[in-house]
Design a protein around this motif. Structure first.
Motif, PDB file in Angstrom:
ATOM      1  N   THR A  22       0.823  -1.199   0.000  1.00  0.00           N
ATOM      2  CA  THR A  22       0.000   0.000   0.000  1.00  0.00           C
ATOM      3  C   THR A  22       0.859   1.252   0.000  1.00  0.00           C
ATOM      4  OG1 THR A  22      -0.118  -0.093   2.409  1.00  0.00           O
ATOM      5  CG2 THR A  22      -1.915  -1.108   1.183  1.00  0.00           C
ATOM      6  N   ALA A  23       2.101   1.112   0.428  1.00  0.00           N
ATOM      7  CA  ALA A  23       2.960   2.286   0.554  1.00  0.00           C
ATOM      8  C   ALA A  23       3.723   2.609  -0.728  1.00  0.00           C
ATOM      9  CB  ALA A  23       3.952   2.077   1.695  1.00  0.00           C
ATOM     10  N   CYS A  24       3.802   1.644  -1.655  1.00  0.00           N
ATOM     11  CA  CYS A  24       4.616   1.844  -2.843  1.00  0.00           C
ATOM     12  C   CYS A  24       3.753   2.069  -4.081  1.00  0.00           C
ATOM     13  CB  CYS A  24       5.525   0.632  -3.062  1.00  0.00           C
ATOM     14  SG  CYS A  24       6.680   0.362  -1.693  1.00  0.00           S
ATOM     15  N   SER A  25       4.432   2.478  -5.146  1.00  0.00           N
ATOM     16  CA  SER A  25       3.712   2.785  -6.380  1.00  0.00           C
ATOM     17  C   SER A  25       3.185   1.542  -7.064  1.00  0.00           C
ATOM     18  CB  SER A  25       4.654   3.531  -7.333  1.00  0.00           C
ATOM     19  OG  SER A  25       5.755   2.711  -7.689  1.00  0.00           O
ATOM     20  N   GLY A  26       3.777   0.390  -6.792  1.00  0.00           N
ATOM     21  CA  GLY A  26       3.278  -0.844  -7.377  1.00  0.00           C
ATOM     22  C   GLY A  26       4.147  -1.369  -8.486  1.00  0.00           C
ATOM     23  N   GLY A  27       5.187  -0.621  -8.924  1.00  0.00           N
ATOM     24  CA  GLY A  27       6.024  -1.056 -10.021  1.00  0.00           C
ATOM     25  C   GLY A  27       7.126  -2.013  -9.618  1.00  0.00           C
ATOM     26  N   LYS A  28       7.509  -2.004  -8.374  1.00  0.00           N
ATOM     27  CA  LYS A  28       8.632  -2.816  -7.920  1.00  0.00           C
ATOM     28  C   LYS A  28       8.284  -4.295  -7.924  1.00  0.00           C
ATOM     29  CE  LYS A  28      11.902  -3.217  -4.087  1.00  0.00           C
ATOM     30  NZ  LYS A  28      12.262  -2.715  -2.734  1.00  0.00           N
ATOM     31  N   ALA A  29       9.231  -5.103  -8.375  1.00  0.00           N
ATOM     32  CA  ALA A  29       8.999  -6.545  -8.439  1.00  0.00           C
ATOM     33  C   ALA A  29       9.277  -7.193  -7.092  1.00  0.00           C
ATOM     34  CB  ALA A  29       9.898  -7.160  -9.504  1.00  0.00           C
ATOM     35  N   LYS A  37       7.822 -11.503 -14.160  1.00  0.00           N
ATOM     36  CA  LYS A  37       7.957 -11.061 -12.776  1.00  0.00           C
ATOM     37  C   LYS A  37       6.575 -10.870 -12.151  1.00  0.00           C
ATOM     38  CE  LYS A  37       8.091  -6.148 -14.008  1.00  0.00           C
ATOM     39  NZ  LYS A  37       8.868  -4.886 -13.922  1.00  0.00           N
ATOM     40  N   ILE A  38       6.555 -10.764 -10.839  1.00  0.00           N
ATOM     41  CA  ILE A  38       5.337 -10.433 -10.099  1.00  0.00           C
ATOM     42  C   ILE A  38       5.616  -9.137  -9.357  1.00  0.00           C
ATOM     43  CG2 ILE A  38       3.723 -11.118  -8.279  1.00  0.00           C
ATOM     44  CD1 ILE A  38       4.421 -14.032  -8.933  1.00  0.00           C
ATOM     45  N   THR A  39       4.811  -8.114  -9.641  1.00  0.00           N
ATOM     46  CA  THR A  39       5.027  -6.814  -9.016  1.00  0.00           C
ATOM     47  C   THR A  39       4.245  -6.687  -7.717  1.00  0.00           C
ATOM     48  OG1 THR A  39       3.165  -5.757 -10.137  1.00  0.00           O
ATOM     49  CG2 THR A  39       5.293  -5.791 -11.299  1.00  0.00           C
ATOM     50  N   GLU A  40       4.582  -5.649  -6.967  1.00  0.00           N
ATOM     51  CA  GLU A  40       3.880  -5.393  -5.703  1.00  0.00           C
ATOM     52  C   GLU A  40       2.398  -5.136  -5.947  1.00  0.00           C
ATOM     53  OE1 GLU A  40       6.195  -2.160  -4.123  1.00  0.00           O
ATOM     54  OE2 GLU A  40       7.266  -3.491  -2.753  1.00  0.00           O
ATOM     55  N   SER A  41       2.090  -4.410  -6.994  1.00  0.00           N
ATOM     56  CA  SER A  41       0.680  -4.111  -7.276  1.00  0.00           C
ATOM     57  C   SER A  41      -0.091  -5.366  -7.656  1.00  0.00           C
ATOM     58  CB  SER A  41       0.560  -3.072  -8.391  1.00  0.00           C
ATOM     59  OG  SER A  41       1.128  -3.556  -9.597  1.00  0.00           O
ATOM     60  N   GLN A  42       0.542  -6.267  -8.404  1.00  0.00           N
ATOM     61  CA  GLN A  42      -0.113  -7.525  -8.759  1.00  0.00           C
ATOM     62  C   GLN A  42      -0.377  -8.364  -7.505  1.00  0.00           C
ATOM     63  OE1 GLN A  42       2.910  -8.823 -11.578  1.00  0.00           O
ATOM     64  NE2 GLN A  42       1.461  -8.640 -13.288  1.00  0.00           N
ATOM     65  N   TYR A  43       0.642  -8.411  -6.669  1.00  0.00           N
ATOM     66  CA  TYR A  43       0.499  -9.195  -5.434  1.00  0.00           C
ATOM     67  C   TYR A  43      -0.567  -8.581  -4.525  1.00  0.00           C
ATOM     68  CZ  TYR A  43       1.718 -11.685  -1.173  1.00  0.00           C
ATOM     69  OH  TYR A  43       1.668 -12.452  -0.047  1.00  0.00           O
ATOM     70  N   TYR A  44      -0.537  -7.262  -4.412  1.00  0.00           N
ATOM     71  CA  TYR A  44      -1.521  -6.559  -3.581  1.00  0.00           C
ATOM     72  C   TYR A  44      -2.945  -6.821  -4.071  1.00  0.00           C
ATOM     73  CZ  TYR A  44      -4.301  -2.614  -1.874  1.00  0.00           C
ATOM     74  OH  TYR A  44      -5.291  -1.837  -1.319  1.00  0.00           O
ATOM     75  N   ASN A  45      -3.149  -6.748  -5.382  1.00  0.00           N
ATOM     76  CA  ASN A  45      -4.479  -6.978  -5.935  1.00  0.00           C
ATOM     77  C   ASN A  45      -4.980  -8.391  -5.665  1.00  0.00           C
ATOM     78  OD1 ASN A  45      -4.810  -4.371  -6.954  1.00  0.00           O
ATOM     79  ND2 ASN A  45      -3.804  -4.868  -8.901  1.00  0.00           N
ATOM     80  N   LYS A  46      -4.073  -9.365  -5.741  1.00  0.00           N
ATOM     81  CA  LYS A  46      -4.460 -10.741  -5.421  1.00  0.00           C
ATOM     82  C   LYS A  46      -4.773 -10.887  -3.939  1.00  0.00           C
ATOM     83  CE  LYS A  46      -4.302 -13.083  -9.274  1.00  0.00           C
ATOM     84  NZ  LYS A  46      -5.507 -13.793  -9.789  1.00  0.00           N
ATOM     85  N   MET A  47      -3.952 -10.256  -3.111  1.00  0.00           N
ATOM     86  CA  MET A  47      -4.142 -10.345  -1.666  1.00  0.00           C
ATOM     87  C   MET A  47      -5.479  -9.748  -1.237  1.00  0.00           C
ATOM     88  SD  MET A  47      -1.921 -11.970   0.059  1.00  0.00           S
ATOM     89  CE  MET A  47      -2.398 -11.318   1.657  1.00  0.00           C
ATOM     90  N   LYS A  48      -5.829  -8.605  -1.803  1.00  0.00           N
ATOM     91  CA  LYS A  48      -7.059  -7.945  -1.352  1.00  0.00           C
ATOM     92  C   LYS A  48      -8.310  -8.691  -1.813  1.00  0.00           C
ATOM     93  CE  LYS A  48      -7.801  -4.466  -5.012  1.00  0.00           C
ATOM     94  NZ  LYS A  48      -7.879  -3.025  -5.271  1.00  0.00           N
ATOM     95  N   GLU A  49      -8.159  -9.546  -2.818  1.00  0.00           N
ATOM     96  CA  GLU A  49      -9.280 -10.360  -3.274  1.00  0.00           C
ATOM     97  C   GLU A  49      -9.476 -11.598  -2.406  1.00  0.00           C
ATOM     98  OE1 GLU A  49      -8.382 -11.350  -7.285  1.00  0.00           O
ATOM     99  OE2 GLU A  49      -8.696  -9.303  -8.048  1.00  0.00           O
ATOM    100  N   SER A  50      -8.461 -11.973  -1.662  1.00  0.00           N
ATOM    101  CA  SER A  50      -8.510 -13.206  -0.872  1.00  0.00           C
ATOM    102  C   SER A  50      -9.054 -12.953   0.539  1.00  0.00           C
ATOM    103  CB  SER A  50      -7.115 -13.824  -0.764  1.00  0.00           C
ATOM    104  OG  SER A  50      -6.282 -13.036   0.074  1.00  0.00           O
ATOM    105  N   GLN A  51      -9.669 -13.973   1.085  1.00  0.00           N
ATOM    106  CA  GLN A  51     -10.201 -13.875   2.442  1.00  0.00           C
ATOM    107  C   GLN A  51      -9.074 -13.674   3.446  1.00  0.00           C
ATOM    108  OE1 GLN A  51     -12.644 -17.191   3.589  1.00  0.00           O
ATOM    109  NE2 GLN A  51     -13.075 -16.384   5.619  1.00  0.00           N
ATOM    110  N   ALA A  52      -7.961 -14.391   3.218  1.00  0.00           N
ATOM    111  CA  ALA A  52      -6.811 -14.265   4.124  1.00  0.00           C
ATOM    112  C   ALA A  52      -6.254 -12.853   4.120  1.00  0.00           C
ATOM    113  CB  ALA A  52      -5.723 -15.258   3.723  1.00  0.00           C
ATOM    114  N   GLY A  53      -6.166 -12.258   2.924  1.00  0.00           N
ATOM    115  CA  GLY A  53      -5.645 -10.899   2.819  1.00  0.00           C
ATOM    116  C   GLY A  53      -6.544  -9.889   3.500  1.00  0.00           C
TER     117      GLY A  53
END
Length: 298
Positions: A22-29, A37-53
């Protein structure tokens, strides 16, 4: 304690990642591999969709809100005391239990602190009434001290009772027969307890409270551990409510803490006072188990 481990594991497993995302722009892998690669924004989007996240984020919000409002009421000394209690309880297995639950000493202490903060919030928000104290007092038993001998068979316990009636020595019989290795070499003596104690079997406590000082149970007392022979060492008079007000209030708060509806209302109050603002519309319902999304700042 298992509930404590599980809660801590859920809260802490993704905490660092959720914060950095949430603190970064989302471009960093966060991961690279041949061809992608998997970026922070991709990971964040997956996390927020999950119940665990979402559960992790909710827990983080609650913990931060509690810390902000009640942090001054919980000291590191209190946290260390709770930690050492569990460490003593599990002994040499403590480190392996931590590892099995995906935790470290530090993360477990964080969870213990959150529990203490929740307790502080409960006591601040829910005030005990005289009516509640009077009701609890009716069933209260003052602190007693007993000895016991634990065996696996009812017939063995009956034989021990017969030996005691014939003048047998409780200390010697405890050492000879008792399967409770923690007390058998100390004449079967247990730490003093009252009716608010949650470590002893209810059947054991009920039988013990019926005894006068010096009396021994005339029949074996069955619990989940086996059969007990109990001797009352010290059973003082009940006293007055005023004398035991602290114990009574602790008992009432303990009962409240085990009531999910009460604790949800406590956390809801903490969150409303925190004036939480959910910035990501996809996460607007992350605190729905405590408060409605309409009540949160946009």
């Amino acid at each position: 304690m298992k509930k404590t481990w599980k809660k801590a594991a859920t809260v802490l497993a993704f905490a660092g990642i959720a914060l950095s995302a949430t603190a970064c722009s989302g471009g960093k892998a966060v991961v690279t591999y041949k061809g992608g690669k998997i970026t922070e924004s991709q990971y964040y989007n997956k996390m927020k969709e999950s119940q665990a996240g979402q559960s992790t984020l909710a827990s983080m919000i609650v913990s931060d809100a509690l810390e902000s409002q009640y942090g001054k009421e919980v000291t590191q000394k209190q946290v260390d005391k709770e930690y050492n209690k569990y460490k003593k309880q599990y002994g040499s297995q403590f480190d392996s239990v931590l590892e099995q639950n995906g935790m470290t000493a530090s993360t477990f202490k964080d969870n213990l602190k959150t529990n203490l903060l929740t307790e502080a919030a409960l006591k601040h928000i829910k005030k005990i009434t005289p009516a509640q104290e009077k009701k609890a007092w009716k069933n209260y038993q003052s602190e007693v001290t007993v000895q016991h001998i634990l065996v696996s068979k009812k017939s063995t316990a009956e034989d021990i009772i017969k030996q005691l009636k014939d003048g047998g020595d409780f200390k010697k019989l405890a050492k000879k027969y008792s399967t409770d290795t923690a007390t058998k070499n100390d004449a079967g003596k247990l730490p003093a307890f009252d009716s608010t104690d949650s470590t002893l079997d209810s059947s054991f406590k009920t039988a013990a409270f019926k005894l006068k000082t010096g009396e021994i149970t005339t029949t074996p007392v069955k619990t989940q551990y086996g059969y007990h022979v109990i001797k009352m060492i010290k059973h003082p008079a009940k006293g007055t409510l005023k004398e035991h007000k602290k114990q009574i209030d602790n008992q009432i708060y303990q009962s409240m803490s085990e009531d999910q509806s009460v604790m949800r209302s406590v956390i809801a109050t903490v969150l409303k006072r925190a004036d939480v603002s959910i910035k990501d519309k996809d996460l607007k319902n992350v605190l729905s188990q405590y408060v409605s999304s309409d009540s949160l700042s946009k």
